[in-house]
Write a protein that holds these residues in place. Sequence first.
Motif, PDB file in Angstrom:
ATOM      1  N   ASN A 129      -6.399   3.937   1.090  1.00 16.44           N
ATOM      2  CA  ASN A 129      -5.545   3.002   1.815  1.00 16.44           C
ATOM      3  C   ASN A 129      -4.130   3.098   1.394  1.00 16.44           C
ATOM      4  O   ASN A 129      -3.555   2.033   1.178  1.00 16.44           O
ATOM      5  CB  ASN A 129      -6.141   1.339   1.878  1.00 16.44           C
ATOM      6  N   ARG A 130      -3.822   4.130   0.990  1.00 13.14           N
ATOM      7  CA  ARG A 130      -2.333   4.371   0.452  1.00 13.14           C
ATOM      8  C   ARG A 130      -1.514   5.205   1.296  1.00 13.14           C
ATOM      9  O   ARG A 130      -1.878   6.186   1.933  1.00 13.14           O
ATOM     10  CB  ARG A 130      -2.406   4.940  -0.967  1.00 13.14           C
ATOM     11  N   ILE A 164      -1.855  -5.875   0.301  1.00 14.43           N
ATOM     12  CA  ILE A 164      -3.036  -5.853  -0.165  1.00 14.43           C
ATOM     13  C   ILE A 164      -3.345  -6.836  -1.362  1.00 14.43           C
ATOM     14  O   ILE A 164      -2.541  -6.873  -2.439  1.00 14.43           O
ATOM     15  CB  ILE A 164      -3.432  -4.473  -0.692  1.00 14.43           C
ATOM     16  N   ASN A 208       0.657  -1.115   0.049  1.00 21.35           N
ATOM     17  CA  ASN A 208       0.037   0.116  -0.056  1.00 21.35           C
ATOM     18  C   ASN A 208       0.987   1.407  -0.117  1.00 21.35           C
ATOM     19  O   ASN A 208       0.551   2.434   0.626  1.00 21.35           O
ATOM     20  CB  ASN A 208      -0.925   0.029   1.157  1.00 21.35           C
ATOM     21  N   SER A 221       3.850  -0.818   6.473  1.00 18.99           N
ATOM     22  CA  SER A 221       3.181  -0.988   5.184  1.00 18.99           C
ATOM     23  C   SER A 221       2.273  -2.287   5.352  1.00 18.99           C
ATOM     24  O   SER A 221       2.774  -3.150   6.247  1.00 18.99           O
ATOM     25  CB  SER A 221       4.232  -1.045   4.116  1.00 18.99           C
ATOM     26  N   SER A 272       5.557  -2.236  -4.407  1.00 20.98           N
ATOM     27  CA  SER A 272       5.264  -0.796  -4.295  1.00 20.98           C
ATOM     28  C   SER A 272       4.816  -0.190  -5.640  1.00 20.98           C
ATOM     29  O   SER A 272       5.395  -0.731  -6.589  1.00 20.98           O
ATOM     30  CB  SER A 272       5.851  -0.026  -3.309  1.00 20.98           C
ATOM     31  N   GLU A 318      -5.774  -7.626  -4.312  1.00 17.54           N
ATOM     32  CA  GLU A 318      -6.343  -7.107  -5.303  1.00 17.54           C
ATOM     33  C   GLU A 318      -6.940  -7.901  -6.480  1.00 17.54           C
ATOM     34  O   GLU A 318      -6.192  -8.841  -6.787  1.00 17.54           O
ATOM     35  CB  GLU A 318      -5.851  -5.449  -5.829  1.00 17.54           C
TER      36      GLU A 318
END
Length: 319
Positions: free
Chosen positions: A176-177, A281, A71, A278, A113, A283
Amino acid sequence: MTIQPIFPIGLLLLGFVAALGCTVFFSVRSGLKTSENIFMILRLSVIYLLVLIIGLRPVKVATDYEFSTKNLDVLFVVDSTISMWAQDYNGNYPRMDGVKKDVNYILGELAGSNFGLVTFDDTSHVLSPFTQDIKYIEDLFDIIAVPEATYALGSNLSVPYSDMKALLESSRKKENRKTIVFYISDGEVTSGKEVTSFAGLKSLVDSGAVLGYGSLEGGKMKDGYNYIYDYDAHSDAISKIDEKNLKKIADELEIQYLNLNGSDSALEGMIEIIKQQSATIVEKGYGAERYIDTYFYFAIALAAMITMELYIFIRRGRL
């Protein structure tokens, strides 16, 4: 559901028909009872059919997929003025050598990232918006070249401000970054212009550091094969780090200042903290067509049928 045949369909069907025809022909001539012939033909027909299906390779078509990412949006802002090639990094190496080494370390440690890259000399250049393509970012750093001294118009640390603001605001719009900034420079200002305050960007930055390169003693700079000459001092030009300017930018962005001209141990500790803070995530994306094999279900059934056929032959004393 669709098929991805491992051989041409016509060849597979021809093999199926030939095998079935041979089985019927030899079964009729075997002298077995009619009921036994029919039962054997049915069993072998199922085996042939399963082989045919496996050869046709039935697959499921899926257009959804999952991928993992951190994230983090990591923005590199790199001073590419000629002073960044002054030869006083870790002895007498160009400062940019240290920059590339430390950036490669960051890329490796924060893999997954999104990375963005802005360079600046007398103008700012967005070389890459945020991307997960680490190789692309590495290649961009490799092609950063020494500017020609003839065309150098002096350095001003606030030149990349507008591009930084645009990229940081785009990062802030994502849910959520965390936004990480690495501002990389030797701190020298030679344009005579006042440096703009970076305080207006601090609300867009979660963490990061101003990374300083260069020494207080300074280093000479080459323009081609020769050192740049300072006609006012009547000697080779010397570039020195200006930590006052670098610390000011760090304070305004409310991030750390690290002098990395000789050791990167402080950077390692900082990156470890960023990694701990960090999150990964998972997705889901759509649009990339992929095939999921299902033939192994039929392979299991084929193995069971062959096992049963061997058992029948053994029981009849044919082996």
